[in-house]
Design a protein around this motif. Structure first.
Motif, PDB file in Angstrom:
ATOM      1  N   UNK A  20       7.832   0.684  10.587  1.00 20.48           N
ATOM      2  CA  UNK A  20       7.994  -0.588   9.909  1.00 20.48           C
ATOM      3  C   UNK A  20       7.900  -0.372   8.405  1.00 20.48           C
ATOM      4  N   UNK A  21       8.665  -1.172   7.681  1.00 18.00           N
ATOM      5  CA  UNK A  21       8.632  -1.122   6.221  1.00 18.00           C
ATOM      6  C   UNK A  21       8.316  -2.506   5.677  1.00 18.00           C
ATOM      7  N   UNK A  26       4.976  -6.955  -5.998  1.00 15.70           N
ATOM      8  CA  UNK A  26       3.859  -6.496  -6.824  1.00 15.70           C
ATOM      9  C   UNK A  26       2.807  -5.890  -5.911  1.00 15.70           C
ATOM     10  N   UNK A  27       2.290  -4.765  -6.322  1.00 14.20           N
ATOM     11  CA  UNK A  27       1.212  -4.169  -5.519  1.00 14.20           C
ATOM     12  C   UNK A  27      -0.097  -4.855  -5.860  1.00 14.20           C
ATOM     13  N   UNK A  66       0.021   5.039  11.668  1.00 12.79           N
ATOM     14  CA  UNK A  66      -0.353   5.538  10.345  1.00 12.79           C
ATOM     15  C   UNK A  66       0.227   4.633   9.272  1.00 12.79           C
ATOM     16  N   UNK A  67      -0.623   4.206   8.360  1.00 13.78           N
ATOM     17  CA  UNK A  67      -0.160   3.401   7.232  1.00 13.78           C
ATOM     18  C   UNK A  67       0.049   4.315   6.032  1.00 13.78           C
ATOM     19  N   UNK A  68       1.077   4.019   5.265  1.00 13.26           N
ATOM     20  CA  UNK A  68       1.331   4.794   4.055  1.00 13.26           C
ATOM     21  C   UNK A  68       2.079   3.907   3.071  1.00 13.26           C
ATOM     22  N   UNK A  74       7.977   0.693  -4.089  1.00 14.31           N
ATOM     23  CA  UNK A  74       7.316  -0.585  -3.782  1.00 14.31           C
ATOM     24  C   UNK A  74       7.390  -0.899  -2.294  1.00 14.31           C
ATOM     25  N   UNK A  75       7.066   0.098  -1.481  1.00 16.45           N
ATOM     26  CA  UNK A  75       7.195  -0.066  -0.037  1.00 16.45           C
ATOM     27  C   UNK A  75       5.945   0.426   0.680  1.00 16.45           C
TER      28      UNK A  75
END
Length: 120
Positions: A20-21, A26-27, A66-68, A74-75
């Protein structure tokens, strides 16, 4: 205002994989993935904060998800391996201005969600 747009959901068979993306405008200090299965509450899955530290809120996904993030694009990503039928849910990207939390009420912005369906 932070805008979040998820993609990458779909239908897979058990033991399959999906990534998933979530493209964000904005972070924020922390960003996470939540999921909501039919008839169930929305639950926190995993979160990553500004320092890169990750926190898992769903024990059932540890070792499989896993999150990354790619800050140049900006993804935010969620790599999901060894999927199970019980992972079937709408998956949401969310962001908040403070450190990670597993509570959906603590997040400021949400994407529209992307559906993941796992068949046995």
């Amino acid at each position: 205002q932070v805008q979040l747009v998820e993609s990458g959901g779909g239908s897979v068979q058990a033991e399959g994989s999906l990534r998933l993306s979530c493209v964000y405008s904005h972070y924020t200090k922390s960003m996470g993935w939540f999921r909501q299965a039919p008839g169930k509450e929305r639950e926190g899955v995993v979160c990553v904060d500004y320092s890169g530290a990750t926190t898992y809120y769903a024990d059932s996904v540890k070792g499989r998800f896993t999150i990354s993030r790619d800050m140049t694009k900006n993804t935010l990503y969620l790599q999901m391996n060894s999927l199970k039928p019980e992972d079937t849910a709408m998956y949401y990207c969310a962001s908040r201005f403070l450190w990670c939390s597993g509570s959906k009420t603590q997040y400021n912005y949400w994407g529209q969600g992307t559906q993941v369906t796992v068949s046995s």
